[in-house]
Write an enzyme that holds these catalytic residues in place. Structure first.
Site, short mmCIF file in Angstrom:
data_model
loop_
_atom_site.label_atom_id
_atom_site.label_comp_id
_atom_site.label_asym_id
_atom_site.label_seq_id
_atom_site.Cartn_x
_atom_site.Cartn_y
_atom_site.Cartn_z
N ASP A 182 2.94 -2.40 -1.85
CA ASP A 182 3.97 -2.27 -2.17
C ASP A 182 3.69 -3.78 -3.27
O ASP A 182 3.56 -4.42 -2.69
CB ASP A 182 5.49 -2.39 -0.72
CG ASP A 182 6.76 -2.34 -1.90
OD1 ASP A 182 7.06 -1.28 -2.12
OD2 ASP A 182 7.18 -3.23 -2.42
N ASN B 292 11.49 -5.50 -13.00
CA ASN B 292 12.05 -4.39 -13.77
C ASN B 292 13.20 -5.23 -14.92
O ASN B 292 13.31 -4.53 -16.17
CB ASN B 292 12.35 -3.21 -13.37
CG ASN B 292 11.34 -1.84 -13.75
OD1 ASN B 292 10.59 -2.06 -14.87
ND2 ASN B 292 11.66 -0.56 -12.33
N ASP C 42 6.45 0.16 -16.45
CA ASP C 42 5.50 1.24 -16.44
C ASP C 42 4.62 0.59 -16.50
O ASP C 42 3.07 1.33 -16.12
CB ASP C 42 5.69 1.97 -17.61
CG ASP C 42 7.03 2.56 -17.37
OD1 ASP C 42 7.53 3.21 -15.84
OD2 ASP C 42 8.06 3.53 -18.25
N GLU D 167 7.30 1.95 -6.35
CA GLU D 167 6.55 1.48 -6.37
C GLU D 167 5.61 0.94 -4.84
O GLU D 167 4.25 -0.17 -5.37
CB GLU D 167 7.36 -0.80 -7.15
CG GLU D 167 7.46 -0.85 -5.59
CD GLU D 167 9.22 -0.24 -5.52
OE1 GLU D 167 9.50 -1.16 -5.18
OE2 GLU D 167 9.09 0.38 -6.31
#
Length: 495
Positions: A379, A387, A396, A423
């Protein structure tokens, strides 16, 4: 198209298309026909070539041994001529007659030093009957005595009526290896007053010969003193150890009955043997060989034969390609299905659905094969913050960067990497121990850290599953290890 998509397409092709009656009938018939023709013609060609090559093998072995024997004879003749010239030099005779004469000794030592460069090993030994001092390249080594069995060779040379005397002996003073000694007497008033010796290093001589692996040089005791593999000589292996008791005994029995400088050939136990005896020394060369597949493959006719088989294979390949072209529309639909349903659109990694299919297959294989199955649950650390700070487009790009890192760190064809969701990512590592899995996980963690954008936490589990074990519990345990890595500071591998 990714490798994952191609692999799945091939798998579906085997599961679906190959089971279509027409494709199956055509493929099986053409493959069976090619196999029958190829195997039948190969067997006929093999036995025909074996018969032809067997007829020529004896002559080839003789030629190999004759070449080796002539090279040894040339080396010996050169050494003998040089020693003869030195033994007839008046300065040498004067020194050997009176070793206490310092001037004669100095002149002789200078003469030996200037001539040693012409000898094979650049080493000259000499000893006289007045002081019995052995010198090697001008350096005193030891005093000889008739009671020492290691010195017996010297007294044998003194009594020899046919110089030179050539022998194989072990250098116990300097190099601790076997050498081929050429011993030439020095005369005064028709009496032997000393001996000059040169030597040929058997190791170096064998290297010059570049003996094939099936050729050996052995002495009158059956000890191998020359071979392509130096370890055979260093370990003083006997011929019986290399050829087997029966074969080695047969070779030695025939060799010891031979005259000097002669050759014999015989068949024994489906192999051909050729033995040569030395002209001036009790050394024997033996070569063993038999016609096998490697020799047949070296023939030019074999190239022509394989060319014909290749043409047949090409016809078979083109025929099946034509069938594949006819079924191309079905394949295209299948690949489109794979792209849309089994691969993650952003990272082009297998998605959760693909993972569920693969983990079940690998779990069942590990149960049947009874080998360890490792699993990594990963993770990205603080991905939401990344983000929010850099925007979703950068987020992305980060996910695509993670996929590229996986391609560098997880590169066995049997390994499987997937995007688990958001993620989260996972890796299946079949037949991999916990230590190996941790090493791969650490490589991924370090690579992410070095990339400088984000870090990753990884949970690692490993198990050799049995029929009573539960696959979901295995996955849940990896998820728990991941949370352990998160809760203890992130950017860690826990397992």
């Amino acid at each position: 198209m990714s490798n994952y998509a191609n692999n799945v397409a091939n798998d579906f092709d085997r599961r679906i298309l190959f089971n279509m009656p027409l494709r199956k009938a055509i493929a099986l018939f053409s493959a069976l026909l090619f196999a029958i023709v190829a195997l039948g013609s190969s067997a006929a060609y093999y036995f025909s070539m074996q018969k032809i090559l067997n007829e020529n093998l004896e002559q080839e072995l003789k030629q190999t041994l004759n070449t080796s024997h002539l090279l040894l004879k040339a080396e010996l003749d050169k050494e003998i001529l040089l020693l003869k010239a030195l033994s007839e030099n008046p300065n040498i005779s004067n020194y050997f007659s009176d070793p206490s004469n310092e001037r004669a000794k100095e002149e002789s030592f200078a003469l030996f030093d200037s001539h040693k460069k012409y000898f094979d090993s650049k080493i000259l030994n000499w000893i006289n009957i007045n002081d019995f001092n052995l010198y090697v390249n001008g350096q005193f080594m030891e005093k000889y005595s008739a009671g020492n069995p290691k010195h017996a060779w010297f007294f044998e040379v003194l009594e020899s009526k046919k110089p030179p005397m050539i022998q194989v002996d072990f250098d116990y003073l300097n190099r601790h290896i076997y050498d081929l000694y050429v011993n030439y007497p020095v005369y005064a008033d028709e009496k032997t007053i000393g001996v000059i010796s040169s030597r040929i290093s058997l190791f170096e001589f064998v290297n010059k010969l570049r003996l094939p692996e099936n050729v050996f040089i052995f002495d009158e005791h059956g000890i191998v003193i020359g071979a392509a593999d130096e370890n055979i000589v260093k370990e003083k292996k006997r011929l019986k150890e290399l050829l087997g008791d029966l074969r080695g005994e047969e070779v030695m029995k025939r060799a010891f009955k031979m005259n000097k400088n002669s050759s014999i050939a015989f068949n024994f136990d489906n192999s051909q043997y050729v033995v040569n005896s030395g002209e001036k020394v009790n050394l024997f060369f033996v070569a063993k060989d038999k016609v096998n597949m490697a020799k047949i493959l070296e023939e030019r006719a074999t190239m022509v034969f394989f060319a014909l088989l290749f043409i047949m294979l090409l016809v078979f390949f083109i025929f099946n390609k034509l069938i594949s072209h006819i079924l191309k529309p079905i394949n295209k639909q299948m690949l489109s299905y794979i792209e849309s349903s089994l691969l993650d659109e952003l990272t082009k990694l297998p998605n959760r659905r693909f993972f569920n299919m693969r983990i079940e297959d690998e779990w069942n294989r590990a149960v049947r094969g009874k080998y360890p199955l490792s699993f990594l649950m990963m993770d990205l650390d603080k991905f939401k913050n990344y983000n929010d700070k850099h925007g979703h487009l950068e987020g992305d790009r980060l996910l695509r960067d993670v996929a590229r890192i996986f391609s560098y760190c997880v590169n066995r064809t049997s390994d499987f990497t997937a995007r688990f969701g958001g993620e989260e990512f996972c890796v299946i590592l079949p037949n991999t121990s916990i230590d190996g899995a941790k090493k791969i996980a650490e490589n991924i963690r370090i690579s992410m850290e070095r990339a400088g954008k984000a870090t990753i936490s990884i949970g690692v589990v490993c198990k050799t599953p049995g029929l009573e074990d539960n696959m979901q519990s295995f996955i849940d345990l990896a998820d728990q290890k991941l949370y352990d890595a998160k809760n203890t500071g992130r950017n860690k591998v826990c397992g």
